[in-house]
Scaffold this active site. Sequence first.
Site, PDB file in Angstrom:
ATOM      1  N   GLY A  46      38.300 -39.262 -25.245  1.00  0.00           N
ATOM      2  CA  GLY A  46      37.779 -40.467 -25.878  1.00  0.00           C
ATOM      3  C   GLY A  46      38.710 -41.631 -25.608  1.00  0.00           C
ATOM      4  N   GLN A  51      42.765 -49.686 -26.803  1.00  0.00           N
ATOM      5  CA  GLN A  51      43.812 -48.930 -26.095  1.00  0.00           C
ATOM      6  C   GLN A  51      44.082 -49.486 -24.694  1.00  0.00           C
ATOM      7  OE1 GLN A  51      41.894 -44.944 -27.257  1.00  0.00           O
ATOM      8  NE2 GLN A  51      44.053 -44.421 -27.150  1.00  0.00           N
ATOM      9  N   CYS A  94      46.657 -38.264 -28.885  1.00  0.00           N
ATOM     10  CA  CYS A  94      46.135 -39.616 -28.621  1.00  0.00           C
ATOM     11  C   CYS A  94      46.806 -40.147 -27.364  1.00  0.00           C
ATOM     12  CB  CYS A  94      46.449 -40.524 -29.810  1.00  0.00           C
ATOM     13  SG  CYS A  94      45.847 -42.207 -29.590  1.00  0.00           S
ATOM     14  N   LEU A  95      46.018 -40.762 -26.502  1.00  0.00           N
ATOM     15  CA  LEU A  95      46.566 -41.299 -25.251  1.00  0.00           C
ATOM     16  C   LEU A  95      47.574 -42.422 -25.531  1.00  0.00           C
ATOM     17  CD1 LEU A  95      43.299 -41.316 -23.112  1.00  0.00           C
ATOM     18  CD2 LEU A  95      45.214 -39.708 -22.954  1.00  0.00           C
ATOM     19  N   HIS A 136      38.374 -40.434 -35.020  1.00  0.00           N
ATOM     20  CA  HIS A 136      39.655 -40.842 -34.422  1.00  0.00           C
ATOM     21  C   HIS A 136      39.474 -42.181 -33.697  1.00  0.00           C
ATOM     22  CE1 HIS A 136      43.348 -39.837 -31.806  1.00  0.00           C
ATOM     23  NE2 HIS A 136      42.770 -40.816 -31.136  1.00  0.00           N
ATOM     24  N   GLU A 137      38.378 -42.304 -32.948  1.00  0.00           N
ATOM     25  CA  GLU A 137      38.131 -43.542 -32.183  1.00  0.00           C
ATOM     26  C   GLU A 137      37.801 -44.716 -33.097  1.00  0.00           C
ATOM     27  OE1 GLU A 137      39.132 -43.310 -29.354  1.00  0.00           O
ATOM     28  OE2 GLU A 137      38.914 -41.191 -28.908  1.00  0.00           O
ATOM     29  N   HIS A 140      40.805 -46.325 -34.398  1.00  0.00           N
ATOM     30  CA  HIS A 140      41.438 -47.264 -33.460  1.00  0.00           C
ATOM     31  C   HIS A 140      40.872 -48.675 -33.647  1.00  0.00           C
ATOM     32  CE1 HIS A 140      44.085 -44.953 -30.880  1.00  0.00           C
ATOM     33  NE2 HIS A 140      43.158 -44.049 -30.595  1.00  0.00           N
TER      34      HIS A 140
HETATM   35  O1  GNR Z   1      42.049 -37.113 -25.489  1.00  0.00           O
HETATM   36  C1  GNR Z   1      42.048 -37.071 -26.729  1.00  0.00           C
HETATM   37  N1  GNR Z   1      41.970 -35.861 -27.346  1.00  0.00           N
HETATM   38  C2  GNR Z   1      41.772 -35.743 -28.710  1.00  0.00           C
HETATM   39  C3  GNR Z   1      41.971 -34.478 -29.278  1.00  0.00           C
HETATM   40  C4  GNR Z   1      41.759 -34.283 -30.622  1.00  0.00           C
HETATM   41  C5  GNR Z   1      41.347 -35.332 -31.409  1.00  0.00           C
HETATM   42  C6  GNR Z   1      41.158 -36.582 -30.873  1.00  0.00           C
HETATM   43  C7  GNR Z   1      41.357 -36.780 -29.529  1.00  0.00           C
HETATM   44  S1  GNR Z   1      41.066 -38.351 -28.845  1.00  0.00           S
HETATM   45  C8  GNR Z   1      42.182 -38.318 -27.502  1.00  0.00           C
HETATM   46  C9  GNR Z   1      42.017 -39.563 -26.650  1.00  0.00           C
HETATM   47  C10 GNR Z   1      42.373 -40.790 -27.460  1.00  0.00           C
HETATM   48  O2  GNR Z   1      43.488 -41.115 -27.710  1.00  0.00           O
HETATM   49  N2  GNR Z   1      41.369 -41.478 -27.934  1.00  0.00           N
HETATM   50  O3  GNR Z   1      41.596 -42.553 -28.703  1.00  0.00           O
HETATM   51 NI    NI Z   2      43.504 -42.144 -29.672  1.00  0.00          NI
END
Ligand code: GNR
Ligand code: NI
Length: 174
Positions: A46, A51, A94-95, A136-137, A140
């Site tokens: 995601g 980001q 998270c990236l 999670h997104e 952000h």
């Molecule tokens: O790549 C991602 N893996 C992930 C694993 C578990 C819960 C959320 C994520 S999102 C993350 C990519 C990211 O940072 N998206 O904002």
């Molecule tokens: Ni993230």
Amino acid sequence: MTIRKILVEPDPFLRQKSKKVEKVDDDVRSLMNDMLETMYDAPGIGLAAIQIGVAKRIIVMDLAKENEKKQPLYFINPEIITKSEIDLTYEEGCLSVPGQFAEIDRPDRCKIKYLDYDGKEQILNAQGLLATCIQHEIDHLEGVLFIDYLSKLKRSMITKKLSKQKKELERIVV
Ligand code: GNR
Ligand code: NI
């Protein structure tokens, strides 16, 4: 399509609240294509526009496994309408918080209203990893990172580590 640079914590830009998209036009679609390419390259499942330094309420996701056909998902102005009482614990990464992982509890199911790639309103009933990832997104878009759910001590340990890595990288680049 272009691979863009992913911002890493601590970066004040990641803490901004993203703005609603007024019109789903070709500029928005071109941005989503860049986001998807950046996400696949990372690789991640995601990515929120913030980001890559764009404060717009746009998310791309793809939960397909490596050996499966790509299943890109696009969410514009996503809103959580309802969420379940029951939580799911998932080990998140998270990236923008590279190399750090932690177990986070979030509602197991949620219902999302959003605009799709064509600007059409859609409703999605998400469960499991899909529900975890979309929450999670959406965080952000509010300037929230998964490490914000950890204890102060754990969070500050992670932030310190990332700051140090950043400084070392700067030294090498300069
Ligand atoms: O790549 C991602 N893996 C992930 C694993 C578990 C819960 C959320 C994520 S999102 C993350 C990519 C990211 O940072 N998206 O904002
Ligand atoms: Ni993230």
